[in-house]
Design a protein around this motif. Sequence first.
Motif, PDB file in Angstrom:
ATOM      1  N   ALA A 112     -27.383 -62.222  20.477  1.00 32.14           N
ATOM      2  CA  ALA A 112     -27.611 -61.246  21.308  1.00 32.14           C
ATOM      3  C   ALA A 112     -28.280 -61.863  22.569  1.00 32.14           C
ATOM      4  O   ALA A 112     -29.557 -62.284  22.208  1.00 32.14           O
ATOM      5  CB  ALA A 112     -28.067 -59.875  20.857  1.00 32.14           C
ATOM      6  N   ASP A 113     -28.085 -61.874  23.845  1.00 29.79           N
ATOM      7  CA  ASP A 113     -28.609 -62.388  24.841  1.00 29.79           C
ATOM      8  C   ASP A 113     -28.593 -61.574  26.041  1.00 29.79           C
ATOM      9  O   ASP A 113     -27.998 -61.766  26.962  1.00 29.79           O
ATOM     10  CB  ASP A 113     -28.263 -63.999  25.178  1.00 29.79           C
ATOM     11  N   ILE A 114     -29.497 -60.669  26.079  1.00 27.13           N
ATOM     12  CA  ILE A 114     -29.708 -59.643  27.226  1.00 27.13           C
ATOM     13  C   ILE A 114     -28.525 -58.781  27.529  1.00 27.13           C
ATOM     14  O   ILE A 114     -28.283 -57.574  27.162  1.00 27.13           O
ATOM     15  CB  ILE A 114     -30.015 -60.194  28.482  1.00 27.13           C
ATOM     16  N   ASP A 115     -27.393 -59.228  28.101  1.00 26.33           N
ATOM     17  CA  ASP A 115     -26.366 -58.410  28.236  1.00 26.33           C
ATOM     18  C   ASP A 115     -24.929 -59.349  27.902  1.00 26.33           C
ATOM     19  O   ASP A 115     -23.875 -58.711  28.310  1.00 26.33           O
ATOM     20  CB  ASP A 115     -26.063 -58.205  29.697  1.00 26.33           C
ATOM     21  N   VAL A 119     -21.773 -67.295  21.694  1.00 30.24           N
ATOM     22  CA  VAL A 119     -21.172 -67.472  20.392  1.00 30.24           C
ATOM     23  C   VAL A 119     -21.050 -69.024  20.127  1.00 30.24           C
ATOM     24  O   VAL A 119     -20.820 -69.966  20.891  1.00 30.24           O
ATOM     25  CB  VAL A 119     -19.655 -67.109  20.383  1.00 30.24           C
ATOM     26  N   PHE A 120     -21.716 -69.687  18.935  1.00 27.79           N
ATOM     27  CA  PHE A 120     -21.813 -70.972  18.577  1.00 27.79           C
ATOM     28  C   PHE A 120     -21.111 -71.183  17.281  1.00 27.79           C
ATOM     29  O   PHE A 120     -20.922 -70.489  16.362  1.00 27.79           O
ATOM     30  CB  PHE A 120     -23.293 -71.288  18.538  1.00 27.79           C
ATOM     31  N   ASP A 121     -20.783 -72.571  17.123  1.00 25.49           N
ATOM     32  CA  ASP A 121     -20.425 -72.782  15.986  1.00 25.49           C
ATOM     33  C   ASP A 121     -21.410 -73.088  15.040  1.00 25.49           C
ATOM     34  O   ASP A 121     -22.533 -73.607  15.165  1.00 25.49           O
ATOM     35  CB  ASP A 121     -19.697 -74.386  16.076  1.00 25.49           C
ATOM     36  N   ALA A 122     -21.302 -72.370  13.689  1.00 26.51           N
ATOM     37  CA  ALA A 122     -22.399 -72.048  12.850  1.00 26.51           C
ATOM     38  C   ALA A 122     -22.803 -73.303  12.067  1.00 26.51           C
ATOM     39  O   ALA A 122     -23.852 -73.475  11.689  1.00 26.51           O
ATOM     40  CB  ALA A 122     -22.039 -71.093  11.908  1.00 26.51           C
ATOM     41  N   SER A 123     -21.979 -74.411  12.096  1.00 26.49           N
ATOM     42  CA  SER A 123     -22.004 -75.496  11.550  1.00 26.49           C
ATOM     43  C   SER A 123     -23.127 -76.567  12.319  1.00 26.49           C
ATOM     44  O   SER A 123     -23.600 -77.400  11.806  1.00 26.49           O
ATOM     45  CB  SER A 123     -20.898 -76.425  10.916  1.00 26.49           C
ATOM     46  N   ASP A 124     -22.447 -76.753  13.445  1.00 30.61           N
ATOM     47  CA  ASP A 124     -23.190 -77.841  14.394  1.00 30.61           C
ATOM     48  C   ASP A 124     -23.706 -77.281  15.590  1.00 30.61           C
ATOM     49  O   ASP A 124     -24.451 -78.135  16.403  1.00 30.61           O
ATOM     50  CB  ASP A 124     -22.169 -78.717  14.910  1.00 30.61           C
ATOM     51  N   PRO A 127     -21.484 -74.866  21.708  1.00 30.09           N
ATOM     52  CA  PRO A 127     -21.149 -73.474  22.051  1.00 30.09           C
ATOM     53  C   PRO A 127     -19.572 -73.181  22.224  1.00 30.09           C
ATOM     54  O   PRO A 127     -18.774 -74.150  22.244  1.00 30.09           O
ATOM     55  CB  PRO A 127     -21.812 -73.654  23.527  1.00 30.09           C
ATOM     56  N   ILE A 128     -19.304 -71.970  21.869  1.00 28.43           N
ATOM     57  CA  ILE A 128     -17.865 -71.671  21.969  1.00 28.43           C
ATOM     58  C   ILE A 128     -17.312 -70.832  22.801  1.00 28.43           C
ATOM     59  O   ILE A 128     -16.358 -71.189  23.610  1.00 28.43           O
ATOM     60  CB  ILE A 128     -17.473 -70.962  20.388  1.00 28.43           C
ATOM     61  N   GLU A 129     -18.017 -69.658  23.119  1.00 26.04           N
ATOM     62  CA  GLU A 129     -17.616 -68.677  24.172  1.00 26.04           C
ATOM     63  C   GLU A 129     -18.784 -67.874  24.556  1.00 26.04           C
ATOM     64  O   GLU A 129     -19.557 -67.657  23.772  1.00 26.04           O
ATOM     65  CB  GLU A 129     -16.498 -67.915  23.796  1.00 26.04           C
ATOM     66  N   ASP A 130     -18.797 -67.304  25.726  1.00 29.43           N
ATOM     67  CA  ASP A 130     -19.564 -65.970  25.773  1.00 29.43           C
ATOM     68  C   ASP A 130     -18.918 -64.772  26.262  1.00 29.43           C
ATOM     69  O   ASP A 130     -18.010 -64.661  26.772  1.00 29.43           O
ATOM     70  CB  ASP A 130     -20.652 -66.496  27.235  1.00 29.43           C
TER      71      ASP A 130
END
Length: 308
Positions: A112-115, A119-124, A127-130
């Motif tokens: 969660a980042d303000i508004d 979304v990130f890859d949990a392994s490395d 960044p995947i998407e906002d």
Amino acid sequence: MKTQPKHLAAVLACLAAVLPACAESEAPAAPELRRVGGFSTPESVLHDEERDVYLVSNIVGSPVEKDDRAFISRVSPDGEILDLTWIDGASEGVTLSAPKGMAIAGGRLYVADIDVIRVFDASDGAPIEDIEVAGAGLLNDVAAMPDGSIVVSDSGVAIGEGGFTSTGTDALVAVDPGGEVSRLIADPALPHPNGVACAEGEIWVAYLGAARVDALDVLDVSAQPRREITLPAGTLDGLVRLDDGRLLVSSWDAGAVFEIDPAGDAAPRVSTLAADLPSPADLGWDRARNRLLVPLFNDGEIVLLDVK
């Protein structure tokens, strides 16, 4: 004046020495506590069970400013900082301004980042998407659901020099595995939802603006709470639900973590698990070690409490 027999005096002296020790041994043992420093406005700690590592969100300043200065750290269970800036807003291709709650679902790390939900890859950490949440005020905590979706609290506050002011956006937001956003409940009368936890058909919510936690029906969140539990102090932040049904909740007003035993249909039992914890923010739980993870927002530390 009669004197006591020597043997009676000896017995009384023995009892005087032994009884305090007995009373002390019967008192509940305090959790074993360890502090780890070196962080910058730590707001949340999450145990990545698959990789057995703790993730710490660092705001680095204002919790509402879009400054792209924040980072997420990786910490080993023995307290070693493995990578202070594992995910770094200063890195090319990464945007991260004021990360708060986190959850892992389907191999993805949701932050969660303000508004926006990053979304990130949990392994490395790539960044995947906002995922933008239109009209959000202050996205705060994140919890994973069994179906792979996530629930995010919108605390509905703006933060300035004078403290909190209401934005009227108080809500619980759902994001499905495909990234579709929906509001489970949106009501400005909510007392600023913060901590969330999901288990057994219920969504538990702790509030910034009320000294209570609610259990909501996951199938009808807008209905009246199944349960409302009042706590000794408010400005609640982190909330975790243990496998045995107990709830642990952090309170800024108390500088403490409360333990709640809902006890089925009986009156819930509320006690203080740990005190003297200034600015205790979003809690994490390491179920493999029965360990509570507490970020101290204003102290730049996280606390590891082994709960017996």
